[in-house]
Every structure is written in C-alpha cells, then in structure tokens.
Write a protein that holds these residues in place. Sequence first.
Motif, PDB file in Angstrom:
ATOM      1  N   TYR A  29     -17.241  -9.739  32.054  1.00  0.00           N
ATOM      2  CA  TYR A  29     -16.933  -8.686  31.094  1.00  0.00           C
ATOM      3  C   TYR A  29     -17.901  -8.745  29.920  1.00  0.00           C
ATOM      4  CZ  TYR A  29     -14.506 -12.122  28.109  1.00  0.00           C
ATOM      5  OH  TYR A  29     -14.195 -13.199  27.314  1.00  0.00           O
ATOM      6  N   CYS A  30     -17.917  -7.677  29.130  1.00  0.00           N
ATOM      7  CA  CYS A  30     -18.703  -7.630  27.904  1.00  0.00           C
ATOM      8  C   CYS A  30     -17.982  -6.732  26.900  1.00  0.00           C
ATOM      9  CB  CYS A  30     -20.132  -7.158  28.157  1.00  0.00           C
ATOM     10  SG  CYS A  30     -20.293  -5.666  29.132  1.00  0.00           S
ATOM     11  N   ALA A  31     -18.248  -6.954  25.623  1.00  0.00           N
ATOM     12  CA  ALA A  31     -17.571  -6.215  24.553  1.00  0.00           C
ATOM     13  C   ALA A  31     -18.591  -5.522  23.670  1.00  0.00           C
ATOM     14  CB  ALA A  31     -16.714  -7.172  23.734  1.00  0.00           C
ATOM     15  N   PHE A  32     -18.182  -4.392  23.119  1.00  0.00           N
ATOM     16  CA  PHE A  32     -19.042  -3.585  22.264  1.00  0.00           C
ATOM     17  C   PHE A  32     -18.270  -3.159  21.017  1.00  0.00           C
ATOM     18  CE2 PHE A  32     -20.002  -2.880  26.719  1.00  0.00           C
ATOM     19  CZ  PHE A  32     -21.344  -3.236  26.769  1.00  0.00           C
ATOM     20  N   THR A  33     -18.992  -2.994  19.918  1.00  0.00           N
ATOM     21  CA  THR A  33     -18.424  -2.506  18.667  1.00  0.00           C
ATOM     22  C   THR A  33     -19.021  -1.136  18.391  1.00  0.00           C
ATOM     23  OG1 THR A  33     -18.343  -4.777  17.861  1.00  0.00           O
ATOM     24  CG2 THR A  33     -18.075  -3.037  16.223  1.00  0.00           C
ATOM     25  N   ASP A  34     -18.176  -0.133  18.239  1.00  0.00           N
ATOM     26  CA  ASP A  34     -18.616   1.248  18.038  1.00  0.00           C
ATOM     27  C   ASP A  34     -19.283   1.392  16.667  1.00  0.00           C
ATOM     28  OD1 ASP A  34     -18.885   4.012  17.647  1.00  0.00           O
ATOM     29  OD2 ASP A  34     -16.987   4.452  18.656  1.00  0.00           O
ATOM     30  N   ALA A  35     -20.587   1.639  16.645  1.00  0.00           N
ATOM     31  CA  ALA A  35     -21.345   1.744  15.394  1.00  0.00           C
ATOM     32  C   ALA A  35     -20.866   2.905  14.530  1.00  0.00           C
ATOM     33  CB  ALA A  35     -22.837   1.887  15.693  1.00  0.00           C
ATOM     34  N   SER A  36     -20.359   3.966  15.151  1.00  0.00           N
ATOM     35  CA  SER A  36     -19.921   5.139  14.385  1.00  0.00           C
ATOM     36  C   SER A  36     -18.635   4.897  13.602  1.00  0.00           C
ATOM     37  CB  SER A  36     -19.746   6.349  15.303  1.00  0.00           C
ATOM     38  OG  SER A  36     -18.611   6.179  16.141  1.00  0.00           O
ATOM     39  N   LEU A  37     -17.918   3.819  13.935  1.00  0.00           N
ATOM     40  CA  LEU A  37     -16.654   3.526  13.244  1.00  0.00           C
ATOM     41  C   LEU A  37     -16.779   2.411  12.207  1.00  0.00           C
ATOM     42  CD1 LEU A  37     -14.133   3.811  16.222  1.00  0.00           C
ATOM     43  CD2 LEU A  37     -14.544   5.464  14.385  1.00  0.00           C
ATOM     44  N   ILE A  38     -17.956   1.827  12.078  1.00  0.00           N
ATOM     45  CA  ILE A  38     -18.151   0.774  11.077  1.00  0.00           C
ATOM     46  C   ILE A  38     -17.961   1.383   9.687  1.00  0.00           C
ATOM     47  CG2 ILE A  38     -19.832  -0.841  10.066  1.00  0.00           C
ATOM     48  CD1 ILE A  38     -18.756  -1.705  12.796  1.00  0.00           C
ATOM     49  N   GLY A  39     -17.144   0.726   8.879  1.00  0.00           N
ATOM     50  CA  GLY A  39     -16.885   1.186   7.515  1.00  0.00           C
ATOM     51  C   GLY A  39     -15.759   2.198   7.404  1.00  0.00           C
ATOM     52  N   LYS A  40     -15.224   2.652   8.517  1.00  0.00           N
ATOM     53  CA  LYS A  40     -14.095   3.604   8.479  1.00  0.00           C
ATOM     54  C   LYS A  40     -12.797   2.816   8.586  1.00  0.00           C
ATOM     55  CE  LYS A  40     -16.430   7.600  10.416  1.00  0.00           C
ATOM     56  NZ  LYS A  40     -16.435   8.614  11.464  1.00  0.00           N
ATOM     57  N   GLU A  55      -8.573   6.219  17.993  1.00  0.00           N
ATOM     58  CA  GLU A  55      -9.918   5.677  18.187  1.00  0.00           C
ATOM     59  C   GLU A  55      -9.851   4.163  18.033  1.00  0.00           C
ATOM     60  OE1 GLU A  55     -13.290   7.738  16.471  1.00  0.00           O
ATOM     61  OE2 GLU A  55     -11.897   9.249  15.688  1.00  0.00           O
ATOM     62  N   TYR A  56     -10.803   3.472  18.653  1.00  0.00           N
ATOM     63  CA  TYR A  56     -10.822   2.015  18.617  1.00  0.00           C
ATOM     64  C   TYR A  56     -12.220   1.526  18.268  1.00  0.00           C
ATOM     65  CZ  TYR A  56      -6.254   2.233  20.826  1.00  0.00           C
ATOM     66  OH  TYR A  56      -4.938   2.489  21.090  1.00  0.00           O
ATOM     67  N   LEU A  57     -12.283   0.511  17.460  1.00  0.00           N
ATOM     68  CA  LEU A  57     -13.550  -0.071  17.017  1.00  0.00           C
ATOM     69  C   LEU A  57     -14.260  -0.827  18.144  1.00  0.00           C
ATOM     70  CD1 LEU A  57     -15.447  -0.628  14.615  1.00  0.00           C
ATOM     71  CD2 LEU A  57     -14.011  -2.601  14.053  1.00  0.00           C
ATOM     72  N   HIS A  58     -13.483  -1.457  19.014  1.00  0.00           N
ATOM     73  CA  HIS A  58     -14.053  -2.292  20.085  1.00  0.00           C
ATOM     74  C   HIS A  58     -13.646  -1.782  21.462  1.00  0.00           C
ATOM     75  CE1 HIS A  58     -15.142  -5.312  17.094  1.00  0.00           C
ATOM     76  NE2 HIS A  58     -13.927  -5.179  16.604  1.00  0.00           N
ATOM     77  N   ILE A  59     -14.575  -1.897  22.393  1.00  0.00           N
ATOM     78  CA  ILE A  59     -14.274  -1.652  23.798  1.00  0.00           C
ATOM     79  C   ILE A  59     -14.784  -2.849  24.584  1.00  0.00           C
ATOM     80  CG2 ILE A  59     -16.397  -0.311  24.152  1.00  0.00           C
ATOM     81  CD1 ILE A  59     -14.751   1.262  26.310  1.00  0.00           C
ATOM     82  N   THR A  60     -13.912  -3.389  25.401  1.00  0.00           N
ATOM     83  CA  THR A  60     -14.264  -4.494  26.285  1.00  0.00           C
ATOM     84  C   THR A  60     -14.147  -3.958  27.703  1.00  0.00           C
ATOM     85  OG1 THR A  60     -13.402  -6.114  24.722  1.00  0.00           O
ATOM     86  CG2 THR A  60     -13.690  -6.845  27.012  1.00  0.00           C
ATOM     87  N   THR A 100     -10.637  -2.012  31.117  1.00  0.00           N
ATOM     88  CA  THR A 100     -11.101  -1.632  29.792  1.00  0.00           C
ATOM     89  C   THR A 100     -10.028  -2.042  28.792  1.00  0.00           C
ATOM     90  OG1 THR A 100     -12.220   0.299  30.713  1.00  0.00           O
ATOM     91  CG2 THR A 100     -11.843   0.299  28.334  1.00  0.00           C
ATOM     92  N   VAL A 101     -10.425  -2.737  27.745  1.00  0.00           N
ATOM     93  CA  VAL A 101      -9.516  -3.060  26.650  1.00  0.00           C
ATOM     94  C   VAL A 101     -10.052  -2.363  25.408  1.00  0.00           C
ATOM     95  CG1 VAL A 101      -8.444  -4.858  25.237  1.00  0.00           C
ATOM     96  CG2 VAL A 101      -8.999  -5.335  27.637  1.00  0.00           C
ATOM     97  N   LEU A 102      -9.255  -1.470  24.856  1.00  0.00           N
ATOM     98  CA  LEU A 102      -9.593  -0.791  23.609  1.00  0.00           C
ATOM     99  C   LEU A 102      -8.828  -1.480  22.493  1.00  0.00           C
ATOM    100  CD1 LEU A 102      -9.208   2.876  24.910  1.00  0.00           C
ATOM    101  CD2 LEU A 102     -11.327   1.585  24.645  1.00  0.00           C
ATOM    102  N   SER A 103      -9.518  -1.840  21.404  1.00  0.00           N
ATOM    103  CA  SER A 103      -8.863  -2.571  20.310  1.00  0.00           C
ATOM    104  C   SER A 103      -9.637  -2.384  19.011  1.00  0.00           C
ATOM    105  CB  SER A 103      -8.786  -4.064  20.643  1.00  0.00           C
ATOM    106  OG  SER A 103     -10.090  -4.615  20.700  1.00  0.00           O
TER     107      SER A 103
END
Length: 192
Positions: A123-134, A141-146, A160-163
């Motif tokens: 697996y791998c995880a990502f942080t949504d750049a468009s939600l940083i600072g919101k 909407e979720y900041l992270h998707i795994t 998929t884990v949305l968190s």
Amino acid sequence: MRLFLKIFFASLAIASSAALCAKEKSRDETLILDTHRVIISVPEGYVYSSGRDEQGVLMAKITDAKEKIDLQVRFEPDPTGRLGGEAQQMEFLATVCQQYAEGSIEKGYAFKPLEPHRGSGTYCAFTDASLIGKQPVPKGEYLHITQGVKVSSGWVLVFTVLSNDTTSKEYQTALKLVKESFEEATAPGAKL
C-alpha cells in the motif's frame, strides 16, 4: 511472592475476560466470491455495507461512527496470480494511484508492505495538496488517501482508506482490518 502471583493471575483473568468481551463486540460478516467465502470482522461502532458496482464487482464499505475514516474494498478475481509478486503490486498501484500522486504533497510513491496474516500486499498513502491549510477539512473530503492491495489465493482485495489523520485510532483500525480480516473462510483443519 505469593501476593505477586495472586495479582498476576487476577490480572491475567481480567485481561482474558476483557479480550473475550472485545471479541464479542465485533461481528463477522461473510461475502461469497465465486467459490471463496471471505470473513470480515467488523468492530463495534463501525458501520458495514456491501453491494456490487456497475460492472458487477463485489464491494464493501466500513466507516466509524464519527466518519473519521472511510474504508472501501473491492474484490477482484485473480485466478492466474497476476498480482502475486511485490513488483506487480507496486506497478498496479502506480497505475491506479497516478492521479493521487500527482495531486499530493508527496509527488511520488512510498510503497509499504501490508504484511497480512495470509497472502501478500502493498500500500501507499498520499496527502491531498489542495486541502493543506483548510481546517477543518470540508465535509465529505479527506486529507489523506491510502490505496493498496491484498492478494490471496484466487482473488485480490483492492482497498482505499480515506482519512484526515494517518495516526488516529480509527485509521490504525482500518489498516488492521485489512491486514487481519478479509480472510478466506476455510473448513476446520484445511490449509489455504
């Protein structure tokens, strides 16, 4: 020494009964995948649903009561073992997750081994750049998707884990569910 042993055995009895209570608090759900029966242990307080998508693929969803995580799984047949190796799993995820990697602050893949009880996974995880600072993150909407895969004999679980937090108890529970649950049911004494 005797007092220590009494306390030890008393605490052992309490721990054993707490473990039994914890096991009773989860419930098992069963899904039938062609000739495979998959067991899902749903923790107390989590909501479970299942169904089929437009292509007829079996899916399941588990969320916690406060909607801190959203675990979505998709069961795909894999009779030839096309995703059996780590390299194949990483290549598959790189293709499936390309849009997440491009829109993330990571801008790449940090593959991790899933290490399930049976089979293999990555697996791998990502942080949504468009939600940083919101803060707070907008509802729905979720900041992270795994995103990951768990491979068992004859089938693949794409999850998929949305968190909004990758260190929360709920997030850890979702990963633990994928690792330890979603297991093929076998007859007593049978081996996978």
